[in-house]
Enzyme design. Structure first.
Site, PDB file in Angstrom:
ATOM      1  N   GLN A  78      18.179 -32.130  -7.853  1.00  0.00           N
ATOM      2  CA  GLN A  78      19.597 -32.004  -8.157  1.00  0.00           C
ATOM      3  C   GLN A  78      20.388 -33.053  -7.369  1.00  0.00           C
ATOM      4  O   GLN A  78      20.861 -32.801  -6.258  1.00  0.00           O
ATOM      5  CB  GLN A  78      20.109 -30.595  -7.850  1.00  0.00           C
ATOM      6  CG  GLN A  78      21.499 -30.385  -8.396  1.00  0.00           C
ATOM      7  CD  GLN A  78      21.929 -28.937  -8.351  1.00  0.00           C
ATOM      8  OE1 GLN A  78      21.231 -28.062  -7.873  1.00  0.00           O
ATOM      9  NE2 GLN A  78      23.111 -28.689  -8.859  1.00  0.00           N
ATOM     10  N   PHE A  79      20.546 -34.226  -7.988  1.00  0.00           N
ATOM     11  CA  PHE A  79      21.250 -35.309  -7.313  1.00  0.00           C
ATOM     12  C   PHE A  79      22.712 -34.972  -7.065  1.00  0.00           C
ATOM     13  O   PHE A  79      23.339 -35.539  -6.181  1.00  0.00           O
ATOM     14  CB  PHE A  79      21.120 -36.627  -8.101  1.00  0.00           C
ATOM     15  CG  PHE A  79      22.034 -36.725  -9.292  1.00  0.00           C
ATOM     16  CD1 PHE A  79      23.252 -37.374  -9.181  1.00  0.00           C
ATOM     17  CD2 PHE A  79      21.673 -36.188 -10.507  1.00  0.00           C
ATOM     18  CE1 PHE A  79      24.100 -37.473 -10.279  1.00  0.00           C
ATOM     19  CE2 PHE A  79      22.502 -36.276 -11.608  1.00  0.00           C
ATOM     20  CZ  PHE A  79      23.731 -36.928 -11.499  1.00  0.00           C
ATOM     21  N   THR A  80      23.259 -34.001  -7.795  1.00  0.00           N
ATOM     22  CA  THR A  80      24.670 -33.647  -7.602  1.00  0.00           C
ATOM     23  C   THR A  80      24.930 -33.048  -6.220  1.00  0.00           C
ATOM     24  O   THR A  80      26.080 -33.011  -5.778  1.00  0.00           O
ATOM     25  CB  THR A  80      25.165 -32.687  -8.698  1.00  0.00           C
ATOM     26  OG1 THR A  80      24.375 -31.503  -8.681  1.00  0.00           O
ATOM     27  CG2 THR A  80      25.091 -33.347 -10.072  1.00  0.00           C
TER      28      THR A  80
END
Length: 148
Positions: A78-80
């Site tokens: 989850q790069f967010t």
């Protein structure tokens, strides 16, 4: 590197309507990789995730790790989690690692959990995923290797 851990009764991730990973009871781990993160960051977070005492013992106190209770893990990239939302209304993701770097450290983190004898499944790195879970507690923690 940053991880959001949720203690779960069960969790699953689907891509295009197909379940690609599931776990439970145990941990759902959302993992974000920052630019400049190294294997030592993955090692720190994997060790902390594996040994963090956030599961109840017989007296109802959080004294057990996912290893102690024989739990499993589902790890979702989850790069967010690397977003910077301090300015404006649109988060910036410039601090996130490149996909190549991120996937390499994500895979290393997963391998480290498996080396701790934690049955571990994953989503698909970079894919649009739908995650379902039944939170247990709820118990949710954020671990950040940059603050260690």
């Amino acid at each position: 590197m940053i991880a959001l851990l949720q203690r779960v009764k069960e969790a699953s991730v689907t891509v295009d309507g197909n379940t690609v990973g599931q776990s439970g009871p145990g941990l759902l781990i959302f993992l974000g990789v920052f630019e400049g993160d190294e294997e030592k960051d993955a090692l720190f977070l994997a060790n902390k995730s594996a040994h963090l005492r956030i599961f109840n013992d017989a007296s109802g106190k959080m004294n057990n790790s996912v290893i102690d209770v024989g739990g499993s893990a589902l790890v979702v990239s989850q790069f967010t989690l690397c977003a910077d939302a301090r300015k404006g209304r649109r988060p910036s993701y410039i601090n996130a690692a490149s996909p190549k770097e991120g996937e390499s450290l994500y895979s290393y983190f997963v391998e480290l959990l498996k080396q701790n004898n934690i049955p571990t499944e994953t989503g698909i790195f970079g894919a649009m995923m739908q995650v379902s879970l039944t939170n247990d507690g709820p118990v949710t923690l954020i671990l950040d290797s940059r603050l260690s």
